[in-house]
Scaffold this motif. Structure first.
Motif, PDB file in Angstrom:
ATOM      1  N   LEU A   1      47.684  39.956  33.967  1.00  0.00           N
ATOM      2  CA  LEU A   1      48.922  40.493  34.542  1.00  0.00           C
ATOM      3  C   LEU A   1      48.722  40.950  35.987  1.00  0.00           C
ATOM      4  CD1 LEU A   1      50.406  42.580  31.588  1.00  0.00           C
ATOM      5  CD2 LEU A   1      51.159  40.365  32.446  1.00  0.00           C
ATOM      6  N   ALA A   2      47.574  41.557  36.271  1.00  0.00           N
ATOM      7  CA  ALA A   2      47.292  41.993  37.633  1.00  0.00           C
ATOM      8  C   ALA A   2      47.157  40.790  38.563  1.00  0.00           C
ATOM      9  CB  ALA A   2      46.023  42.837  37.667  1.00  0.00           C
ATOM     10  N   LEU A   3      46.557  39.715  38.061  1.00  0.00           N
ATOM     11  CA  LEU A   3      46.425  38.509  38.880  1.00  0.00           C
ATOM     12  C   LEU A   3      47.780  37.895  39.186  1.00  0.00           C
ATOM     13  CD1 LEU A   3      43.317  36.731  37.377  1.00  0.00           C
ATOM     14  CD2 LEU A   3      43.614  37.507  39.713  1.00  0.00           C
ATOM     15  N   ILE A   4      48.637  37.826  38.195  1.00  0.00           N
ATOM     16  CA  ILE A   4      49.965  37.257  38.419  1.00  0.00           C
ATOM     17  C   ILE A   4      50.744  38.087  39.432  1.00  0.00           C
ATOM     18  CG2 ILE A   4      52.204  36.854  37.309  1.00  0.00           C
ATOM     19  CD1 ILE A   4      50.660  35.980  34.830  1.00  0.00           C
ATOM     20  N   LYS A   5      50.583  39.407  39.369  1.00  0.00           N
ATOM     21  CA  LYS A   5      51.283  40.290  40.287  1.00  0.00           C
ATOM     22  C   LYS A   5      50.735  40.164  41.716  1.00  0.00           C
ATOM     23  CE  LYS A   5      50.543  44.697  40.224  1.00  0.00           C
ATOM     24  NZ  LYS A   5      50.427  46.103  39.859  1.00  0.00           N
ATOM     25  N   ASP A   6      49.436  39.912  41.875  1.00  0.00           N
ATOM     26  CA  ASP A   6      48.811  39.897  43.195  1.00  0.00           C
ATOM     27  C   ASP A   6      48.818  38.525  43.870  1.00  0.00           C
ATOM     28  OD1 ASP A   6      48.307  42.560  43.098  1.00  0.00           O
ATOM     29  OD2 ASP A   6      46.178  42.387  42.686  1.00  0.00           O
ATOM     30  N   ILE A   7      49.183  37.469  43.175  1.00  0.00           N
ATOM     31  CA  ILE A   7      49.205  36.138  43.783  1.00  0.00           C
ATOM     32  C   ILE A   7      50.588  35.879  44.363  1.00  0.00           C
ATOM     33  CG2 ILE A   7      49.053  33.662  43.337  1.00  0.00           C
ATOM     34  CD1 ILE A   7      47.004  34.257  41.176  1.00  0.00           C
ATOM     35  N   ASP A   8      50.606  35.461  45.628  1.00  0.00           N
ATOM     36  CA  ASP A   8      51.847  35.056  46.279  1.00  0.00           C
ATOM     37  C   ASP A   8      51.980  33.545  46.089  1.00  0.00           C
ATOM     38  OD1 ASP A   8      54.088  34.755  47.817  1.00  0.00           O
ATOM     39  OD2 ASP A   8      53.062  35.041  49.733  1.00  0.00           O
ATOM     40  N   PHE A   9      52.873  33.127  45.200  1.00  0.00           N
ATOM     41  CA  PHE A   9      52.969  31.716  44.826  1.00  0.00           C
ATOM     42  C   PHE A   9      53.659  30.868  45.889  1.00  0.00           C
ATOM     43  CE2 PHE A   9      52.330  33.682  40.662  1.00  0.00           C
ATOM     44  CZ  PHE A   9      51.296  32.898  40.187  1.00  0.00           C
ATOM     45  N   GLU A  10      54.438  31.470  46.773  1.00  0.00           N
ATOM     46  CA  GLU A  10      55.080  30.699  47.836  1.00  0.00           C
ATOM     47  C   GLU A  10      54.065  30.221  48.867  1.00  0.00           C
ATOM     48  OE1 GLU A  10      58.264  32.862  49.586  1.00  0.00           O
ATOM     49  OE2 GLU A  10      59.359  33.069  47.700  1.00  0.00           O
ATOM     50  N   ASN A  11      53.150  31.118  49.249  1.00  0.00           N
ATOM     51  CA  ASN A  11      52.152  30.784  50.265  1.00  0.00           C
ATOM     52  C   ASN A  11      50.779  30.492  49.669  1.00  0.00           C
ATOM     53  OD1 ASN A  11      54.068  31.277  52.257  1.00  0.00           O
ATOM     54  ND2 ASN A  11      53.575  33.454  52.276  1.00  0.00           N
ATOM     55  N   LEU A  12      50.637  30.669  48.356  1.00  0.00           N
ATOM     56  CA  LEU A  12      49.365  30.524  47.651  1.00  0.00           C
ATOM     57  C   LEU A  12      48.271  31.373  48.298  1.00  0.00           C
ATOM     58  CD1 LEU A  12      49.377  26.745  46.750  1.00  0.00           C
ATOM     59  CD2 LEU A  12      49.859  28.669  45.257  1.00  0.00           C
ATOM     60  N   THR A  13      48.558  32.647  48.465  1.00  0.00           N
ATOM     61  CA  THR A  13      47.591  33.594  49.013  1.00  0.00           C
ATOM     62  C   THR A  13      47.427  34.759  48.053  1.00  0.00           C
ATOM     63  OG1 THR A  13      49.330  34.747  50.225  1.00  0.00           O
ATOM     64  CG2 THR A  13      48.152  33.023  51.416  1.00  0.00           C
TER      65      THR A  13
ATOM     66  N   LYS B   1      45.029  41.068  47.827  1.00  0.00           N
ATOM     67  CA  LYS B   1      43.746  41.740  48.041  1.00  0.00           C
ATOM     68  C   LYS B   1      42.649  40.737  47.655  1.00  0.00           C
ATOM     69  CE  LYS B   1      45.998  45.685  46.104  1.00  0.00           C
ATOM     70  NZ  LYS B   1      46.018  46.510  44.911  1.00  0.00           N
ATOM     71  N   PRO B   2      42.188  39.903  48.581  1.00  0.00           N
ATOM     72  CA  PRO B   2      41.299  38.792  48.226  1.00  0.00           C
ATOM     73  C   PRO B   2      39.999  39.206  47.533  1.00  0.00           C
ATOM     74  CG  PRO B   2      42.100  38.525  50.461  1.00  0.00           C
ATOM     75  CD  PRO B   2      42.547  39.872  49.993  1.00  0.00           C
ATOM     76  N   ALA B   3      39.329  40.249  48.000  1.00  0.00           N
ATOM     77  CA  ALA B   3      38.049  40.635  47.402  1.00  0.00           C
ATOM     78  C   ALA B   3      38.239  41.106  45.953  1.00  0.00           C
ATOM     79  CB  ALA B   3      37.387  41.723  48.230  1.00  0.00           C
ATOM     80  N   LEU B   4      39.216  41.945  45.731  1.00  0.00           N
ATOM     81  CA  LEU B   4      39.475  42.461  44.389  1.00  0.00           C
ATOM     82  C   LEU B   4      39.983  41.360  43.465  1.00  0.00           C
ATOM     83  CD1 LEU B   4      39.558  44.959  42.578  1.00  0.00           C
ATOM     84  CD2 LEU B   4      41.888  45.349  43.378  1.00  0.00           C
ATOM     85  N   ASP B   5      40.821  40.480  43.978  1.00  0.00           N
ATOM     86  CA  ASP B   5      41.374  39.413  43.146  1.00  0.00           C
ATOM     87  C   ASP B   5      40.325  38.385  42.752  1.00  0.00           C
ATOM     88  OD1 ASP B   5      43.857  40.569  43.101  1.00  0.00           O
ATOM     89  OD2 ASP B   5      44.578  39.477  44.858  1.00  0.00           O
ATOM     90  N   ILE B   6      39.319  38.160  43.583  1.00  0.00           N
ATOM     91  CA  ILE B   6      38.224  37.254  43.205  1.00  0.00           C
ATOM     92  C   ILE B   6      37.431  37.853  42.046  1.00  0.00           C
ATOM     93  CG2 ILE B   6      36.029  36.283  44.011  1.00  0.00           C
ATOM     94  CD1 ILE B   6      37.431  35.863  46.724  1.00  0.00           C
ATOM     95  N   ILE B   7      37.201  39.153  42.086  1.00  0.00           N
ATOM     96  CA  ILE B   7      36.523  39.820  40.965  1.00  0.00           C
ATOM     97  C   ILE B   7      37.387  39.733  39.708  1.00  0.00           C
ATOM     98  CG2 ILE B   7      35.700  42.053  40.106  1.00  0.00           C
ATOM     99  CD1 ILE B   7      34.925  42.673  43.025  1.00  0.00           C
ATOM    100  N   TYR B   8      38.708  39.907  39.858  1.00  0.00           N
ATOM    101  CA  TYR B   8      39.623  39.762  38.724  1.00  0.00           C
ATOM    102  C   TYR B   8      39.560  38.347  38.135  1.00  0.00           C
ATOM    103  CZ  TYR B   8      42.170  44.183  39.499  1.00  0.00           C
ATOM    104  OH  TYR B   8      42.531  45.499  39.603  1.00  0.00           O
TER     105      TYR B   8
END
Length: 61
Positions: free
Chosen positions: A20-32, A35-42
């Protein structure tokens, strides 16, 4: 002997909020990622949790 798939509820409880945190943190329009460091750990934790969630049980001898 049957190949049994194990379903571990602990890893399901780990994977669900991380997913759920990953879905919330991914911007699907720009595919970015927001928080890149935290999201890679996720992402790494989510992949391991899903792997251990559906890992086959080893037969006991």
């Amino acid at each position: 002997m049957k190949n049994k798939f194990g379903f571990n509820i602990i890893f399901a409880l780990i994977a669900f909020p991380i997913g759920l945190a990953l879905i919330k943190d991914i911007d699907f329009e720009n595919l970015t990622l927001k928080k890149p460091a935290l999201d890679i750990i996720y992402i790494i934790t989510f992949i391991f949790a899903i792997y251990f969630l559906f890992k086959k049980k080893q037969p006991k001898e």
